[in-house]
Structure formats: C-alpha cells, structure tokens
Design an enzyme around this catalytic site. Structure first.
Site, PDB file in Angstrom:
ATOM      1  N   LYS A 136       0.874  -1.181   0.000  1.00 43.22           N
ATOM      2  CA  LYS A 136       0.000   0.000   0.000  1.00 43.22           C
ATOM      3  C   LYS A 136       0.905   1.223   0.000  1.00 43.22           C
ATOM      4  O   LYS A 136       1.760   1.349   0.878  1.00 43.22           O
ATOM      5  CB  LYS A 136      -0.870   0.022   1.265  1.00 43.22           C
ATOM      6  CG  LYS A 136      -2.079  -0.888   1.169  1.00 43.22           C
ATOM      7  CD  LYS A 136      -3.220  -0.205   0.453  1.00 43.22           C
ATOM      8  CE  LYS A 136      -4.461  -1.083   0.396  1.00 43.22           C
ATOM      9  NZ  LYS A 136      -5.397  -0.615  -0.645  1.00 43.22           N
ATOM     10  N   ASP A 164      -0.585  -0.018  -4.652  1.00 38.37           N
ATOM     11  CA  ASP A 164      -1.890   0.637  -4.729  1.00 38.37           C
ATOM     12  C   ASP A 164      -1.820   2.001  -4.058  1.00 38.37           C
ATOM     13  O   ASP A 164      -1.568   2.094  -2.861  1.00 38.37           O
ATOM     14  CB  ASP A 164      -2.954  -0.239  -4.043  1.00 38.37           C
ATOM     15  CG  ASP A 164      -4.360   0.334  -4.222  1.00 38.37           C
ATOM     16  OD1 ASP A 164      -4.508   1.378  -4.883  1.00 38.37           O
ATOM     17  OD2 ASP A 164      -5.310  -0.276  -3.703  1.00 38.37           O
ATOM     18  N   GLU A 193      -1.502   0.853  -8.924  1.00 38.29           N
ATOM     19  CA  GLU A 193      -2.911   1.226  -9.118  1.00 38.29           C
ATOM     20  C   GLU A 193      -3.115   2.713  -8.855  1.00 38.29           C
ATOM     21  O   GLU A 193      -2.753   3.202  -7.787  1.00 38.29           O
ATOM     22  CB  GLU A 193      -3.808   0.438  -8.144  1.00 38.29           C
ATOM     23  CG  GLU A 193      -3.848  -1.054  -8.417  1.00 38.29           C
ATOM     24  CD  GLU A 193      -4.662  -1.792  -7.350  1.00 38.29           C
ATOM     25  OE1 GLU A 193      -5.654  -1.233  -6.833  1.00 38.29           O
ATOM     26  OE2 GLU A 193      -4.284  -2.940  -7.021  1.00 38.29           O
ATOM     27  N   ASP A 216      -8.347   1.096 -11.238  1.00 36.49           N
ATOM     28  CA  ASP A 216      -9.209   0.511 -10.209  1.00 36.49           C
ATOM     29  C   ASP A 216     -10.452   1.383 -10.081  1.00 36.49           C
ATOM     30  O   ASP A 216     -11.497   1.076 -10.650  1.00 36.49           O
ATOM     31  CB  ASP A 216      -8.434   0.413  -8.886  1.00 36.49           C
ATOM     32  CG  ASP A 216      -9.288  -0.094  -7.730  1.00 36.49           C
ATOM     33  OD1 ASP A 216     -10.454  -0.459  -7.960  1.00 36.49           O
ATOM     34  OD2 ASP A 216      -8.800  -0.118  -6.585  1.00 36.49           O
ATOM     35  N   LYS A 238     -13.679  -4.943  -8.873  1.00 40.93           N
ATOM     36  CA  LYS A 238     -14.253  -5.196  -7.548  1.00 40.93           C
ATOM     37  C   LYS A 238     -15.753  -5.385  -7.741  1.00 40.93           C
ATOM     38  O   LYS A 238     -16.504  -4.398  -7.802  1.00 40.93           O
ATOM     39  CB  LYS A 238     -13.968  -4.004  -6.618  1.00 40.93           C
ATOM     40  CG  LYS A 238     -12.472  -3.875  -6.319  1.00 40.93           C
ATOM     41  CD  LYS A 238     -12.167  -2.813  -5.301  1.00 40.93           C
ATOM     42  CE  LYS A 238     -10.736  -2.981  -4.802  1.00 40.93           C
ATOM     43  NZ  LYS A 238     -10.070  -1.704  -4.587  1.00 40.93           N
TER      44      LYS A 238
END
Length: 325
Positions: A136, A164, A193, A216, A238
């Site tokens: 992250k 991300d 991302e 994303d 997602k």
C-alpha cells in the site's frame, strides 16, 4: 417450481486497525441472500463498502427486498438499473442457484509487504509460479514509498510488486516516488494502481517513468472503456462496486482482448462472499492471483470458512432473518 427467498442481516467485528478513507471500521455490515427453487439452493452476499460504494447498506437492503419480491412471483430479475452491490449479490445467487459457478477457487493471495524483507522472502518461497507481493502506498511520504519498493525489488530477485496508491498523489509526488525506484528496478513493479487523482495524470506518469499502472477506481467511472493504452497493464475488478457478474465477465473479456491483465479483487466481503470471488477468479482469470487478501482484517468468518483461516465461524442460523417469503 416453488420459489422462496430469505434475507439475513449480518454484522461482523473487524480488527481495530482497519481504517477506510476517513473512518475506523469497527464492524462489517451486510446482507446474505438465500434463494430456493425446487431442490436447488443458493447464497450470496450484498455488502456495500462504507466510503467507497455509492449506496449504503440500508439502501441496498431495501432494493434487494423489492427485487426479491419480483423473483418470488416468477419474474426474471432485471438488474440493469440495480445498485452495484445488489446487482452483484443477486446475479451471484442466481448463478449459484443454477449451478453456474464452478466449485474450484483461486485462494492464492499476494502477501502484503509490511516491513521486513526476510519475512516476505519466506512467504514468497512457498509461492508457486510468479512471486507476487503487495504494498500500500500513498499513506506516507512518496519518497519513503519509493525507497521501500526499491528495497524489496533489490532484495528479492524476480519479485512482481503490485502497488496501490488509491489516487493519493499529485503528479509531483508520483514523480518523487519514481525518482527513488532505480530505472533498472522499475520492471519489478507489475503495476501501480491509480497513482494520481486524475487518470490523465496517471497515464502521463506511466509514460514518463516506464512504471506500469492499473485502473481501479477508474473502472467504475462513468463512461469507462477498456482499451489498450501505453503504460496501462491491468484493470482491477471489484464486483461489489462494479455490478452484476455479467458486467464483471464482460470487463474481463474486454481486458483480455486489449492485452491487459484483469484482477478480481475484494471490497472486504465476509468469508462467504470472498469464497465466491475466489471461485469467480479461478473461472474467469485463471493463473492470475486475485486481490482477496482481506480475511486478516476480520475477527470472525461467516458460514463458509476461508481455507486455512482460524477465525471463529458465525453460521447463518445465528443471524437475524429480516425478510422472507
């Protein structure tokens, strides 16, 4: 054939450290749908994610009841205008009811790089095929993120990092990050991302730095089209936020036709929903590690245990049935 349906409500305790954009998430709230038709039975989950989904759990529950009412009367469900979490949950339960979701799942997870590369080396040594890990970024200084990514790529030959940033960086911060990843190490980043708030800035970043990006949030933007663009390596799907299974499958197909990787990813569903996502991933994106490493954020599972997870399991029989017909 006789049809019946139930809607259960659940609330599962979360690990105290789970923070969404601006709030601490103390419990995960959602609904479980149960459909019966003749001898067939199917389950699925409807669970909008606070701060990320556009609908609330209450709104999703209300709409689910209206649509289930129609299903009970023998109507074919029209999910084209349904809220994303409802469209996903109801299309999934129909698929389960029809026996259309293959039983095999992809339960491989990309381990999260927290601190010590040695711990990660151990985790990755057990991983068959590509050595994929996650970091992250965007929560601390961009320079620090760049140094951490560079360190992992240097320490672990052949690693493929998925990063991300959740649109956290200005173009300047994104450049600061890139500056600390040595040019020869940049191919160790499978994708980053959404580095910037604006997708156009993210594209420029990819083209200037040679660091591949993935869409994303952009996948859920109005008018998004899957297309081959210089610097774009993947799209993240997602389902809870995208919509129906049919829409998700269509996105996977378009990604593959454009030469992009498609990654099925979680919106912190319970173990019941997560297991179904693992099966969807194995079916539609074989050989690609999905983004389903969220069980560690919970303190309990729901009905269907996640493989090798030792958390207590709450059975459906302990949940409140809020609606049934």
């Amino acid at each position: 054939m006789m049809r019946s349906a139930k809607l259960y409500q659940y609330s599962l305790p979360m690990d105290s450290g789970v923070i969404l954009r601006t709030q601490r998430l103390e419990s995960r709230e959602g609904w479980v749908v149960e459909l019966r038709e003749g001898d067939a039975i199917g389950y699925s989950e409807i669970a909008p994610l606070p701060e990320f989904s556009k609908e609330t759990a209450e709104q999703a529950g209300e709409q689910a009841k209206e649509l289930l009412e129609k299903w009970i009367q023998g109507e074919t469900l029209d999910l084209s205008a349904a809220l994303p979490s409802v469209a996903f949950g109801l299309s999934m339960v129909e698929l389960e009811l029809a026996g259309g979701l293959p039983p095999e799942g992809n339960y491989q997870v990309a381990p999260l790089c927290a601190g010590d590369p040695d711990d990660l080396v151990v985790a990755l040594s057990k991983m068959p095929g590509e050595k994929v890990a996650k970091i992250k970024v965007g929560m601390y200084e961009a320079v620090r993120d760049g140094m951490v990514a560079n360190m992992f790529i240097e320490a672990i030959p052949g690693i493929r990092l998925r990063l991300d940033a959740n649109r956290q960086w200005t173009p300047l911060k994104a450049q600061q990050f890139a500056k600390y990843v040595q040019p020869e190490h940049r191919t160790g980043i499978a994708f980053l991302e959404e580095p910037c708030m604006n997708p156009a800035d993210s594209l420029v970043f990819a083209q200037e730095t040679g660091i591949s990006i993935a869409w994303d949030e952009t996948v859920r933007d109005e008018g998004f089209e899957v297309k081959a663009e210089s610097g774009v390596a993947a799209i993240i799907i997602k389902p809870t936020m995208v919509g129906s299974i049919q829409r998700c499958i269509e996105l996977v197909k378009q990604a593959h036709e454009a030469g992009l990787m498609a990654v099925i990813s979680s919106s912190m569903e319970s173990s019941l929903g997560l297991n179904q996502l693992a099966r969807l991933a194995e079916w539609q994106t074989p050989g690609v590690i999905p983004g389903l490493d969220t069980m560690q954020l919970f303190k309990a599972q729901l009905e269907t245990p996640w493989p090798e997870c030792r958390l207590p399991v709450t059975p459906l029989s302990e949940l409140e049935v809020v609606w049934q017909k």
